[in-house]
Design a protein around this motif. Structure first.
Motif, PDB file in Angstrom:
ATOM      1  N   PRO A 183       0.667  -1.105  -0.145  1.00 37.24           N
ATOM      2  CA  PRO A 183      -0.094  -0.077   0.013  1.00 37.24           C
ATOM      3  C   PRO A 183       0.901   1.263   0.069  1.00 37.24           C
ATOM      4  O   PRO A 183       2.114   1.009   0.312  1.00 37.24           O
ATOM      5  CB  PRO A 183      -0.910  -0.251   1.348  1.00 37.24           C
ATOM      6  N   THR A 184       0.402   2.449  -0.527  1.00 35.96           N
ATOM      7  CA  THR A 184       1.150   3.639  -0.358  1.00 35.96           C
ATOM      8  C   THR A 184       1.437   3.867   1.026  1.00 35.96           C
ATOM      9  O   THR A 184       0.503   3.968   1.733  1.00 35.96           O
ATOM     10  CB  THR A 184       0.500   4.601  -0.943  1.00 35.96           C
ATOM     11  N   GLU A 185       2.579   3.926   1.545  1.00 30.14           N
ATOM     12  CA  GLU A 185       2.994   4.295   3.037  1.00 30.14           C
ATOM     13  C   GLU A 185       2.787   5.550   3.172  1.00 30.14           C
ATOM     14  O   GLU A 185       3.063   6.570   2.378  1.00 30.14           O
ATOM     15  CB  GLU A 185       4.579   3.908   3.044  1.00 30.14           C
ATOM     16  N   ARG A 186       2.463   5.647   4.529  1.00 28.65           N
ATOM     17  CA  ARG A 186       2.198   7.304   4.762  1.00 28.65           C
ATOM     18  C   ARG A 186       3.640   7.745   5.223  1.00 28.65           C
ATOM     19  O   ARG A 186       4.380   6.931   5.690  1.00 28.65           O
ATOM     20  CB  ARG A 186       1.435   7.246   6.095  1.00 28.65           C
ATOM     21  N   GLN A 187       3.890   8.955   4.967  1.00 26.06           N
ATOM     22  CA  GLN A 187       5.029   9.601   5.458  1.00 26.06           C
ATOM     23  C   GLN A 187       5.198  10.026   6.851  1.00 26.06           C
ATOM     24  O   GLN A 187       3.967  10.332   7.240  1.00 26.06           O
ATOM     25  CB  GLN A 187       5.560  10.818   4.504  1.00 26.06           C
ATOM     26  N   GLU A 188       6.017   9.646   7.593  1.00 22.84           N
ATOM     27  CA  GLU A 188       6.178  10.266   8.923  1.00 22.84           C
ATOM     28  C   GLU A 188       6.048  11.776   8.975  1.00 22.84           C
ATOM     29  O   GLU A 188       6.909  12.342   8.183  1.00 22.84           O
ATOM     30  CB  GLU A 188       7.339   9.838   9.690  1.00 22.84           C
ATOM     31  N   GLY A 189       5.379  12.402   9.773  1.00 26.63           N
ATOM     32  CA  GLY A 189       5.165  13.899  10.033  1.00 26.63           C
ATOM     33  C   GLY A 189       6.233  14.342  10.841  1.00 26.63           C
ATOM     34  O   GLY A 189       7.354  14.084  10.690  1.00 26.63           O
ATOM     35  N   LYS A 216      -5.183   3.634   9.227  1.00 33.40           N
ATOM     36  CA  LYS A 216      -4.205   4.235   8.586  1.00 33.40           C
ATOM     37  C   LYS A 216      -4.517   5.075   7.412  1.00 33.40           C
ATOM     38  O   LYS A 216      -3.778   5.654   6.663  1.00 33.40           O
ATOM     39  CB  LYS A 216      -3.046   3.528   8.366  1.00 33.40           C
ATOM     40  N   ASP A 217      -5.850   4.956   6.861  1.00 36.07           N
ATOM     41  CA  ASP A 217      -6.384   5.839   5.718  1.00 36.07           C
ATOM     42  C   ASP A 217      -7.029   7.126   6.285  1.00 36.07           C
ATOM     43  O   ASP A 217      -7.778   8.009   5.411  1.00 36.07           O
ATOM     44  CB  ASP A 217      -7.065   4.911   4.922  1.00 36.07           C
ATOM     45  N   SER A 218      -6.810   7.317   7.572  1.00 33.45           N
ATOM     46  CA  SER A 218      -7.538   8.646   8.042  1.00 33.45           C
ATOM     47  C   SER A 218      -6.639   9.784   7.622  1.00 33.45           C
ATOM     48  O   SER A 218      -5.406   9.626   6.987  1.00 33.45           O
ATOM     49  CB  SER A 218      -7.254   8.825   9.577  1.00 33.45           C
ATOM     50  N   ARG A 219      -7.114  11.070   7.200  1.00 33.43           N
ATOM     51  CA  ARG A 219      -6.492  11.988   6.470  1.00 33.43           C
ATOM     52  C   ARG A 219      -5.445  12.716   7.210  1.00 33.43           C
ATOM     53  O   ARG A 219      -4.142  12.712   6.991  1.00 33.43           O
ATOM     54  CB  ARG A 219      -7.562  13.045   5.935  1.00 33.43           C
ATOM     55  N   VAL A 220      -5.535  13.008   8.733  1.00 32.04           N
ATOM     56  CA  VAL A 220      -4.638  13.477   9.449  1.00 32.04           C
ATOM     57  C   VAL A 220      -4.575  12.700  10.804  1.00 32.04           C
ATOM     58  O   VAL A 220      -5.673  12.402  11.394  1.00 32.04           O
ATOM     59  CB  VAL A 220      -4.719  14.909   9.885  1.00 32.04           C
ATOM     60  N   ILE A 221      -3.467  12.380  11.121  1.00 33.62           N
ATOM     61  CA  ILE A 221      -3.054  11.351  12.318  1.00 33.62           C
ATOM     62  C   ILE A 221      -2.340  12.223  13.472  1.00 33.62           C
ATOM     63  O   ILE A 221      -1.384  12.697  13.009  1.00 33.62           O
ATOM     64  CB  ILE A 221      -2.645  10.102  11.911  1.00 33.62           C
ATOM     65  N   VAL A 222      -2.932  12.095  14.567  1.00 32.53           N
ATOM     66  CA  VAL A 222      -2.184  12.694  15.652  1.00 32.53           C
ATOM     67  C   VAL A 222      -2.027  11.397  16.580  1.00 32.53           C
ATOM     68  O   VAL A 222      -2.941  10.590  16.713  1.00 32.53           O
ATOM     69  CB  VAL A 222      -2.701  13.907  16.420  1.00 32.53           C
ATOM     70  N   ALA A 223      -0.657  11.481  17.083  1.00 29.11           N
ATOM     71  CA  ALA A 223      -0.368  10.573  18.234  1.00 29.11           C
ATOM     72  C   ALA A 223       0.021  10.939  19.337  1.00 29.11           C
ATOM     73  O   ALA A 223       0.954  12.106  19.428  1.00 29.11           O
ATOM     74  CB  ALA A 223       0.939   9.355  17.794  1.00 29.11           C
ATOM     75  N   ILE A 224      -0.266  10.793  20.491  1.00 29.87           N
ATOM     76  CA  ILE A 224       0.239  11.120  21.870  1.00 29.87           C
ATOM     77  C   ILE A 224       0.451   9.938  22.686  1.00 29.87           C
ATOM     78  O   ILE A 224      -0.343   8.870  22.888  1.00 29.87           O
ATOM     79  CB  ILE A 224      -1.116  11.831  22.581  1.00 29.87           C
ATOM     80  N   ILE A 284       3.329   4.078  16.536  1.00 31.94           N
ATOM     81  CA  ILE A 284       2.343   4.984  15.854  1.00 31.94           C
ATOM     82  C   ILE A 284       2.916   6.265  15.170  1.00 31.94           C
ATOM     83  O   ILE A 284       2.288   6.701  14.610  1.00 31.94           O
ATOM     84  CB  ILE A 284       1.403   5.309  16.991  1.00 31.94           C
ATOM     85  N   PHE A 285       4.244   6.716  15.983  1.00 33.69           N
ATOM     86  CA  PHE A 285       4.622   7.856  15.466  1.00 33.69           C
ATOM     87  C   PHE A 285       5.140   7.979  13.996  1.00 33.69           C
ATOM     88  O   PHE A 285       5.189   9.049  13.257  1.00 33.69           O
ATOM     89  CB  PHE A 285       5.840   8.390  16.343  1.00 33.69           C
ATOM     90  N   ARG A 286       5.379   6.789  13.600  1.00 36.40           N
ATOM     91  CA  ARG A 286       5.633   6.455  12.212  1.00 36.40           C
ATOM     92  C   ARG A 286       4.695   6.775  11.068  1.00 36.40           C
ATOM     93  O   ARG A 286       4.921   7.016   9.910  1.00 36.40           O
ATOM     94  CB  ARG A 286       6.409   5.267  11.907  1.00 36.40           C
ATOM     95  N   VAL A 287       3.454   6.665  11.269  1.00 31.91           N
ATOM     96  CA  VAL A 287       2.243   7.270  10.607  1.00 31.91           C
ATOM     97  C   VAL A 287       1.353   8.348  10.878  1.00 31.91           C
ATOM     98  O   VAL A 287       0.648   8.751  10.157  1.00 31.91           O
ATOM     99  CB  VAL A 287       1.381   5.896  10.648  1.00 31.91           C
ATOM    100  N   ALA A 288       2.222   8.953  11.906  1.00 31.39           N
ATOM    101  CA  ALA A 288       1.382  10.235  12.389  1.00 31.39           C
ATOM    102  C   ALA A 288       1.993  11.433  11.684  1.00 31.39           C
ATOM    103  O   ALA A 288       3.097  11.465  11.563  1.00 31.39           O
ATOM    104  CB  ALA A 288       1.765  10.529  14.085  1.00 31.39           C
ATOM    105  N   ASP A 289       1.081  12.134  11.284  1.00 24.73           N
ATOM    106  CA  ASP A 289       1.276  13.520  10.797  1.00 24.73           C
ATOM    107  C   ASP A 289       1.840  14.416  11.915  1.00 24.73           C
ATOM    108  O   ASP A 289       2.827  15.312  11.773  1.00 24.73           O
ATOM    109  CB  ASP A 289       0.189  14.331  10.112  1.00 24.73           C
ATOM    110  N   TYR A 290       1.387  14.567  13.116  1.00 22.30           N
ATOM    111  CA  TYR A 290       1.865  15.321  14.295  1.00 22.30           C
ATOM    112  C   TYR A 290       1.790  14.416  15.538  1.00 22.30           C
ATOM    113  O   TYR A 290       1.048  13.524  15.982  1.00 22.30           O
ATOM    114  CB  TYR A 290       0.574  16.170  14.497  1.00 22.30           C
ATOM    115  N   GLY A 291       3.197  14.456  16.069  1.00 19.97           N
ATOM    116  CA  GLY A 291       3.182  13.299  17.110  1.00 19.97           C
ATOM    117  C   GLY A 291       3.565  14.154  18.476  1.00 19.97           C
ATOM    118  O   GLY A 291       4.465  15.293  18.384  1.00 19.97           O
ATOM    119  N   LEU A 292       3.009  14.044  19.612  1.00 12.93           N
ATOM    120  CA  LEU A 292       3.356  14.798  20.717  1.00 12.93           C
ATOM    121  C   LEU A 292       3.813  13.343  21.798  1.00 12.93           C
ATOM    122  O   LEU A 292       3.181  12.640  22.269  1.00 12.93           O
ATOM    123  CB  LEU A 292       2.085  15.182  21.212  1.00 12.93           C
TER     124      LEU A 292
END
Ligand SMILES: Cc1cc2nc3c(=O)[nH]c(=O)nc-3n(C[C@H](O)[C@H](O)[C@H](O)COP(=O)(O)OP(=O)(O)OC[C@H]3O[C@@H](n4cnc5c(N)ncnc54)[C@H](O)[C@@H]3O)c2cc1C
Ligand SMILES: Nc1ncnc2c1ncn2[C@@H]1O[C@H](COP(=O)(O)O)[C@@H](O)[C@H]1O
Lengths: 249, 308
Positions: free
Chosen positions: A223-229, B269-277, B285-293
């Motif tokens: 699957p297309t991997e998400r980029q780490e943010g 993981k198909d959510s548009r924006v992911i936040v991990a706390i 989980i941080f590897r797929v998060a757009d914003y990690g805290l």
């Protein structure tokens, strides 16, 4: 009463899946294999029913290659009494597995068939329902509680909205969900004992069941991997990013 | 040649996933009929008739179908399916309970959890907990397919199509409905919510989910959970997100005290924006998060609730 438990050999759930470079399939060479976790739950339930004196015999069955014998030995070590191996090197779809299991059910005449709700490789979630339909039996999928009294099973099921309870006439097919029980680990003496328990191996080719594939695997890809943010340093920064950068709140 | 969609309803209302399944079905380019089975479901039938792209709504109204028992409704679908090339449903627990039964009775190899329709016989679906995507071609004349609703945008509205009764009655006596427990919440439904806030084992106990509720209240969010949180009894099973729970794809997913196992990721993981706390800087989980805290959720959540 007799219970039949269907177990499947699948990739171990901890293993990271690789895709073959030519995208023809996933690559399972030298990968750790195990019993499908939902099948472990089915075996555990059958063994507990036996321990409670409700069931007299637990028969494990699998459809798969020679190596799938390992999973039958695991089922025997966990408490199944004997096993049936329908051996084939072909990939058998749910429909084919259901038809093969129907043969076994007709021979063995169990009062109950316990299966997993889903294989963690194909994520199909269908074989139990299909066997039940072929037999014209009742079904209870996604079971989180099973109580058997006489020739009725009362089953609590996990559904999207919550929990549903059904009462089934036996014989029936029940598929297991995660919270039905906590499977035990096989102890060394039981593993030794399991080596002596009977496994009846039959070649699928001799059973006269049409298992020709109905679904062609065209391509398998990652699957297309998400980029780490980014990491944020504070709640304030998080709220700011969500408001002004991602614009989701 | 036409497509039949088996649709669901709850408390007299049509399941919102139906509009998404209809949108998916449009890719097949055939007329679309929707069938509803239940008792006293006129309201749901009208809603289905107004989904853009629907040609006809068939209604099997009978007390026997009230609880949509698989043994009963699958037989009706077998009767109806003769006129169709495709039978679709949402890949919900009901869809998955019913479609494989129909498939076995029709001698068809069904496809579960399809996320894209490439052509009338070729589909894409995740396998191995979404670690890979398979493109598969069905060789059966009748295709029986469940669609993952979150993968399709809902179809719009139209002026109502015709509604016709189904007269076949198929009642099986092998199983009986006993009871149902649906936790009533004020919150939006998990699979269709725009924002989802989920808690994992890190929440420590069920009581602490109040901290998540405070955040969810501010965002109008649904609340989800990891399997570990459900297994530990913190929250009920219908909140589980993942490979074997619910699949969600909201605009915003906030994972709190969740490590990010492959099985959990499969559901969000198909959510548009992911936040991990999470207080563990190394948590996957941080590897797929757009914003990690990185932080202690017991400090972060109250502050977040206050600042939202
Ligand atoms: C067949 C099968 C199916 C499965 N299906 C699913 C499924 O559908 N959904 C699912 O979720 N799982 C599923 N699982 C389970 C999955 O493998 C993981 O065990 C599970 O997701 C772990 O849940 P968790 O992240 O909440 O717990 P853990 O992995 O224990 O993670 C807890 C996290 O909380 C963090 N934490 C602890 N305290 C704090 C604090 N004070 N502040 C901040 N962070 C804190 C920790 O650092 C840790 O990262 C399945 C497993 C199997 C075998
Ligand atoms: N090859 C197989 N051999 C034995 N049982 C199987 C096989 N494939 C599927 N099953 C059973 O069907 C359940 C659901 O699998 P599936 O429908 O493939 O997701 C599994 O948990 C097993 O109990």
């Amino acid at each position: 009463m007799k219970v039949l438990v269907a177990v499947k050999r699948v990739i171990d759930y901890n293993v990271k899946v690789r895709v073959k470079p030519d995208n023809s399939d996933v690559d399972l060479t030298n990968v750790k294999m195990a019993m499908n976790p939902f099948c472990e739950i089915a075996v555990e339930e059958a063994v507990q029913l036996k321990e409670r004196g409700i069931v007299s015999e637990v028969v494990a069955v699998t459809v798969g290659p020679k190596a799938a014998q390992e999973q039958l030995r695991t089922a025997l070590a966990l408490g199944a009494d004997r096993a049936i191996h329908l051996e084939t090197d072909e990939v058998v779809e749910s429909l084919g597995v259901a038809k093969l299991l129907k043969k076994v059910v007709e021979d063995e005449q169990p009062s109950l068939v316990l299966m997993g709700k889903q294989s963690i490789d194909t994520d199909n979630n269908q074989t139990g329902q299909m066997l039940s339909a072929l037999m014209g039996w009742a079904q209870a999928t996604f079971a989180s509680k099973v109580a058997i009294e006489g020739d009725t099973a009362t089953v609590e099921r996990e559904i999207d909205g919550g929990l549903q309870t059904l009462s089934l006439n036996l014989p029936a097919v029940i598929t297991t969900d995660l919270r039905l029980n906590e499977p035990r680990y096989a102890k060394l003496p039981d593993i030794m004992k399991a080596k002596k328990k009977p496994v009846d191996t039959r070649s699928v080719a001799d059973l006269g069941v049409d298992i020709a594939p109905r679904v062609e695997l065209v391509r398998v890809e990652l699957p297309t991997e998400r980029q780490e943010g980014v990491r944020v340093g504070s709640v304030d920064e998080l709220v700011d990013k969500l408001k002004n950068e991602a614009k989701v709140i | 040649m036409a497509t039949l969609i088996f649709a669901e309803h709850q408390d007299g209302a049509l399941d919102p996933a139906t509009a998404r399944v209809v949108a998916g079905a449009k890719a097949l380019g055939e007329p679309i009929d929707v069938v509803l089975m239940g008792h006293q479901i006129d309201g749901a039938a009208r809603q289905a008739a107004e989904i853009d792209g629907v040609s006809r709504v068939l209604v099997a109204d009978n007390e026997a179908y009230q609880h949509v028992l698989a043994e009963n409704v699958s037989k009706v679908l077998v009767e109806l399916s003769g006129e169709y090339t495709h039978l679709l449903a949402s890949a919900s627990t009901t869809g998955k309970n019913v479609l494989p039964r129909v498939a076995a009775l029709k001698d068809v190899s069904p496809l579960t959890d399809v996320i894209a329709i490439e052509s009338s016989d070729t589909f894409r679906r995740p396998i191995y907990a979404g670690s890979a995507i398979a493109t598969v071609k069905s060789l059966d004349t009748l295709k029986i397919v469940s669609l993952r609703a979150t993968a399709f945008e809902p179809a719009g509205q139209q002026s109502a199509a015709s509604i016709e009764p189904v007269t076949v009655v198929e009642v099986s006596t092998t199983s009986r409905f006993v009871s149902e427990a649906r936790p009533e919440g004020e919150r939006p439904e998990l699979t269709s919510a725009g924002v989802v806030v989920s808690g994992g084992r890190g929440m420590g106990n069920g009581e602490n989910f109040k901290l998540l509720e405070a955040v969810a209240d501010k965002l109008g969010a649904a609340i989800g959970a990891s399997r570990a949180a459900v297994d530990a009894g913190y929250v009920p099973n219908d909140m589980q997100v993942g490979q074997t729970g619910k699949i969600v794809a909201p605009e915003l997913y906030i994972a709190v005290g969740i490590s990010g196992s492959i099985q959990h990721l499969a559901g969000m993981k198909d959510s548009r924006v992911i936040v991990a706390i999470n207080n563990d800087d190394e948590a996957p989980i941080f590897r797929v998060a757009d914003y990690g805290l990185v932080g202690d959720l017991f400090e972060v959540l109250p502050e977040l609730a206050q600042k939202l």
